[in-house]
Scaffold this motif. Structure first.
Motif, PDB file in Angstrom:
ATOM      1  N   PRO A 175      -7.064  77.413 -25.593  1.00 20.24           N
ATOM      2  CA  PRO A 175      -6.801  77.277 -27.072  1.00 20.24           C
ATOM      3  C   PRO A 175      -6.309  76.328 -27.593  1.00 20.24           C
ATOM      4  O   PRO A 175      -6.402  75.860 -28.916  1.00 20.24           O
ATOM      5  CB  PRO A 175      -6.161  78.718 -27.361  1.00 20.24           C
ATOM      6  N   GLU A 232      -8.808  73.610 -28.156  1.00 29.57           N
ATOM      7  CA  GLU A 232      -9.617  74.168 -29.458  1.00 29.57           C
ATOM      8  C   GLU A 232      -8.805  73.788 -30.627  1.00 29.57           C
ATOM      9  O   GLU A 232      -9.657  73.386 -31.642  1.00 29.57           O
ATOM     10  CB  GLU A 232     -10.077  75.517 -29.123  1.00 29.57           C
ATOM     11  N   GLN A 233      -7.602  73.931 -30.606  1.00 27.38           N
ATOM     12  CA  GLN A 233      -6.957  73.788 -31.974  1.00 27.38           C
ATOM     13  C   GLN A 233      -6.998  72.248 -32.238  1.00 27.38           C
ATOM     14  O   GLN A 233      -6.991  71.914 -33.388  1.00 27.38           O
ATOM     15  CB  GLN A 233      -5.627  74.165 -31.842  1.00 27.38           C
ATOM     16  N   GLN A 260      -4.081  79.236 -20.821  1.00 24.68           N
ATOM     17  CA  GLN A 260      -3.203  78.707 -21.972  1.00 24.68           C
ATOM     18  C   GLN A 260      -3.458  77.191 -22.380  1.00 24.68           C
ATOM     19  O   GLN A 260      -3.130  77.235 -23.666  1.00 24.68           O
ATOM     20  CB  GLN A 260      -1.774  78.402 -21.421  1.00 24.68           C
TER      21      GLN A 260
END
Length: 331
Positions: A85, A88-89, A82
């Motif tokens: 990502p 990464e954002q 969880q």
């Protein structure tokens, strides 16, 4: 989570207890070898029973620890999935702002006056600054939302990371004791075999019909499965099909009957319904000793099938031969 965190409050207590017990076991074996050149079978049986009753609770707790460690690793991996990502954002958002800033200010963070001079027009400069400010605010809000979410996951993951690290250390230490446990038990069993000769035991592993009673239903099925395992070796922390420990045998028998038990005596006690002795029927579980560290599967007539310890294979035994703590019904 509260149940799992008890391992962090008592780090290495289990390991220290195991080492102390095994040290006592080795000492007892040495003393026995010196004091009794030819111990009687009864003396050796008593030593094996006494020492195994000290070791078996540690093994059952080791079973529990391994299951809890696996569950916590699953939680750890889920949270990491969880968080990835979100990470990464955040990186992508910063990259986007950085790229736009580089495009607007070729030489980095120069003054607004210098920026205006390079545009050729005050109007163009104002438009560029407005666009940059709007982008910055928009990206800042997005980044903050993502960072907040990531921090929330991080706060959940941090204690699990710490718990997994400590449990992994404890589990590794306990796993290293397996060879020591088996060696000490083998020493006693070798003495036992010498006293009994080559017979390999003190009597028939199946002295009466097994199951002794047939009542039908899933309990009868579990009893039949347990009876079919008689003669197979005891190996701690195993649940079949070729070797068993005590809770592994009951787990295996009921699994074949279509029911799931957890591999730990206390959990099996929690997961079963309390019944009275007068209401016992084939398939019920019988728990022994005040700490519930041993369990057998009732097969009727006062008999059970159980995996006693590494010195003896799966066999039938009268339930009154050991101190009973309670009875449990699976279905």
């Amino acid at each position: 989570m509260e149940t799992h965190l008890r391992w962090t409050r008592r780090p290495h207590r289990l390991v220290r207890l195991l080492v102390a017990i095994l040290g006592g076991l080795s000492l007892a074996v040495g003393i026995t070898g010196l004091a009794h050149a030819d111990p009687t079978p009864g003396e050796i049986e008593k030593q094996i029973d006494d020492k195994w009753n000290q070791i078996e609770p540690i093994i059952e707790q080791h079973n529990q620890l391994k299951i809890e460690l696996a569950a916590n690793k699953t939680k750890q991996n889920k949270l990491e999935a969880q968080i990835a990502p979100l990470r990464e954002q955040v990186d992508a958002a910063f990259d986007k702002v950085s790229a736009f800033a580089v495009m607007q200010y070729k030489t980095g963070r120069i003054s607004k006056l210098d920026a205006m001079l390079t545009t050729g027009s005050p109007d163009t400069f104002i438009n560029q600054m407005t666009m940059l400010n709007m982008l910055a605010k928009d990206e800042q809000a997005r980044i903050q939302d993502v960072i907040t979410a990531k921090e929330e996951y991080d706060s959940q993951k941090a204690p699990i990371d710490e718990l997994v690290a400590k449990q992994a250390e404890q589990e590794a230490a306990l796993a290293q004791q397996e060879q020591k446990i088996n060696a000490d038990i083998k020493t006693l069993n070798d003495m036992r075999m010498k006293a009994y000769g080559s017979s390999g035991g003190t009597g028939n592993l199946r002295p009466v019909a097994c199951p002794f009673e047939y009542t039908g239903g899933p309990g009868a099925k579990a009893a039949q499965v347990a009876c079919a395992q008689i003669g197979k070796k005891y190996v701690w922390a195993t649940e079949g099909p070729n070797t068993f420990d005590c809770s592994g045998l009951t787990l295996y028998a009921w699994k074949q009957a279509g029911y799931t038990l957890r591999h730990y005596t206390k959990w099996q006690y929690q997961d079963t319904k309390r019944v009275s002795r007068s209401d016992l029927k084939a398939g019920d579980l019988v728990f022994f000793y005040s700490d519930l560290h041993h369990v057998g599967l009732y097969v009727g007539g006062g008999w059970m099938v159980h995996a006693p310890n590494p010195s003896a294979p799966v066999q039938m035994k009268k339930i009154d031969a050991e101190p009973i703590s309670g009875y449990g019904r699976v279905a």
